[in-house]
Design an enzyme around this catalytic site. Sequence first.
Site, PDB file in Angstrom:
ATOM      1  N   GLY B   7      -9.559  -1.089 -11.237  1.00  0.00           N
ATOM      2  CA  GLY B   7      -8.376  -0.985 -10.386  1.00  0.00           C
ATOM      3  C   GLY B   7      -7.389  -2.045 -10.807  1.00  0.00           C
ATOM      4  N   GLY B   9      -4.158  -2.758 -10.986  1.00  0.00           N
ATOM      5  CA  GLY B   9      -2.780  -2.600 -10.541  1.00  0.00           C
ATOM      6  C   GLY B   9      -2.134  -3.973 -10.429  1.00  0.00           C
ATOM      7  N   ALA B  10      -1.245  -4.103  -9.470  1.00  0.00           N
ATOM      8  CA  ALA B  10      -0.501  -5.361  -9.323  1.00  0.00           C
ATOM      9  C   ALA B  10      -1.440  -6.537  -9.083  1.00  0.00           C
ATOM     10  CB  ALA B  10       0.488  -5.234  -8.167  1.00  0.00           C
ATOM     11  N   GLY B  12      -5.101  -6.476  -9.660  1.00  0.00           N
ATOM     12  CA  GLY B  12      -6.123  -6.569 -10.698  1.00  0.00           C
ATOM     13  C   GLY B  12      -5.575  -7.120 -12.006  1.00  0.00           C
ATOM     14  N   LYS B 184      -5.562 -11.420   7.599  1.00  0.00           N
ATOM     15  CA  LYS B 184      -4.610 -10.735   6.728  1.00  0.00           C
ATOM     16  C   LYS B 184      -4.045  -9.486   7.392  1.00  0.00           C
ATOM     17  CE  LYS B 184      -3.636  -9.063   2.110  1.00  0.00           C
ATOM     18  NZ  LYS B 184      -4.152  -8.645   0.804  1.00  0.00           N
ATOM     19  N   ASN B 188      -0.579  -7.564   7.501  1.00  0.00           N
ATOM     20  CA  ASN B 188      -0.566  -6.286   6.783  1.00  0.00           C
ATOM     21  C   ASN B 188      -0.217  -5.092   7.667  1.00  0.00           C
ATOM     22  OD1 ASN B 188      -0.882  -6.382   4.047  1.00  0.00           O
ATOM     23  ND2 ASN B 188      -3.108  -6.395   4.088  1.00  0.00           N
ATOM     24  N   SER B 256       3.014  -3.487  -0.482  1.00  0.00           N
ATOM     25  CA  SER B 256       2.450  -2.486  -1.398  1.00  0.00           C
ATOM     26  C   SER B 256       2.552  -1.063  -0.841  1.00  0.00           C
ATOM     27  CB  SER B 256       0.996  -2.818  -1.704  1.00  0.00           C
ATOM     28  OG  SER B 256       0.227  -2.832  -0.516  1.00  0.00           O
ATOM     29  N   GLU B 268      -2.474   3.545   2.066  1.00  0.00           N
ATOM     30  CA  GLU B 268      -3.757   2.962   2.498  1.00  0.00           C
ATOM     31  C   GLU B 268      -3.835   2.897   4.027  1.00  0.00           C
ATOM     32  OE1 GLU B 268      -5.302   0.143  -1.022  1.00  0.00           O
ATOM     33  OE2 GLU B 268      -3.662  -0.750   0.093  1.00  0.00           O
TER      34      GLU B 268
END
Lengths: 302, 302
Positions: B7, B9-10, B12, B184, B188, B256, B268
């Site tokens: 994974g 992405g931004a 990883g 978080k 989020n 995100s 998500e």
Amino acid sequence: MKIAIVGAGALGLYYGALLQRSGADVHFLLRRDYDAIRKDGLKVFSIDGDFILPQVQCYQRSEEIGPVDLVLVGLKTFTNDRFKELITPLLGAGTQILTLQNGLGNEEALADLFGGERILGGVAFLCSNRGIPGEVHHLGEGRIVLGEYQHTDRQRLERLVAIFNQAGVDCRATDDLKRARWDKLVWNIPFNGLCALLQQSVDHLLTVGAPRQLVRDLMLEVIAAANVQGLQRSIPESYADKMLEFTDSMGAYKPSMQIDREEGRPLEIASILEAPLDYGRKAGIAMPRVEMLATLLRQVSR
Amino acid sequence: MKIAIVGAGALGLYYGALLQRSGADVHFLLRRDYDAIRKDGLKVFSIDGDFILPQVQCYQRSEEIGPVDLVLVGLKTFTNDRFKELITPLLGAGTQILTLQNGLGNEEALADLFGGERILGGVAFLCSNRGIPGEVHHLGEGRIVLGEYQHTDRQRLERLVAIFNQAGVDCRATDDLKRARWDKLVWNIPFNGLCALLQQSVDHLLTVGAPRQLVRDLMLEVIAAANVQGLQRSIPESYADKMLEFTDSMGAYKPSMQIDREEGRPLEIASILEAPLDYGRKAGIAMPRVEMLATLLRQVSR
């Protein structure tokens, strides 16, 4: 009876056309549709049968109409700051002003300017949309519940009801205009609000599960706020289910606020959501979902 | 230490690049960025200084990587159904799996498949976005709070913390991973949720008045749900104000989920909103605003 239609949109054009067809002396104050209607008349596409009015008395300024017996106000509520300018030239000694606008606060604003004794309010349960200039589409319902802002002259109210009945409108008088206004808000707040926010027609919100539950939860918040406003009879919670079932039959209907957003107009957030929130708050009723909806709508309409 | 980034992405790509730069043997499982990175390397544009890794070990299938010491999972949670296929080929006897994914339920899903004793979870407070293929942008923060899913080997945890520290990441161990996850979520849920729904960056929501109040109300619902989850220390309400002030410094940052929506990816919603709602509901905590937000997001992402 000389009638002026101020705010000739989906609602004003439709009821104005019915009144003219039944013989009333109707004068339309127009903006967008002026040229089209003057040239080709007003076309009504209605589930009750289409018709056309080839000759319509059209105006661009209220001064050209002069004093009338009845001013029918169908303006979008975000233009209520133009009441004085648009309505003053239409007033004579006995002129009545009937607002069929959405939400709360319209009778109050008119009463402040022109005196409460001449103000009537009507709650229109109407599905209609504007078409191209010169056309209006009647998609469903149409009944009106009429009441006086101040209880001064019941006979006057009955005469107005008769005029609408003669025009083919299912119209009845109420002693509890406030209740009628809140009745309509039970539908208007969730459906106008959510459809405008999500840019989805009503059928998308009726999916069994979370969307339908959210609509119902919003309705219950409105009912709770309504029932502390001193209504003559309170609104039962079952009214929410009745409204949901009623909406099931409407198909892919777009409420006016959704169309306003699509077409880049301001939204009637103040009258449809914020005024009721204010009344609820003052009575100590928590309306977290309605409040969130109003905030989200303001956020997308800046 | 042989590390696989699953994974990339931004998140990883960013942490993988830092780990490789500090000397770790990092293997990237890539999809979109495979060709670009193989050809021209991986470029990191960071507030801490830009750098480029000209040589990166790139793969398109986990089988080509084989067993590793550590699997770092940065997948979008809506692809968690691919855990088995992507991670199984990377497992040896002592392989640890660290998920840095968003929301709740990721450690549980990994533990169900691969056994809880090898699972670690990390909460990354990172502002990063992907650029064009081969590039990643680090815009702010970057610290990680690491914890074991089951308390089995504190030294193992400390060794992992040391590896991140050596890579220049502000990383610390916690005995209360659950608390870190909920910490978080306080940020989020409102910001990912509202920014994705409204398609507005965080600064739009910080306007004093109703928008900021809505964010705070959402945070308070999350804090209330968090504090009935058996955390070692509860989250004070003042944490909401701290998070608001922290966000004031982020400018026009896009969370995100907002970028996912802009780019047409799934959202998500399950891990960031619905799983916390479930935990809250089971503990009897009303979260009307979070629930409404989840419903609205599902509604726009159908």
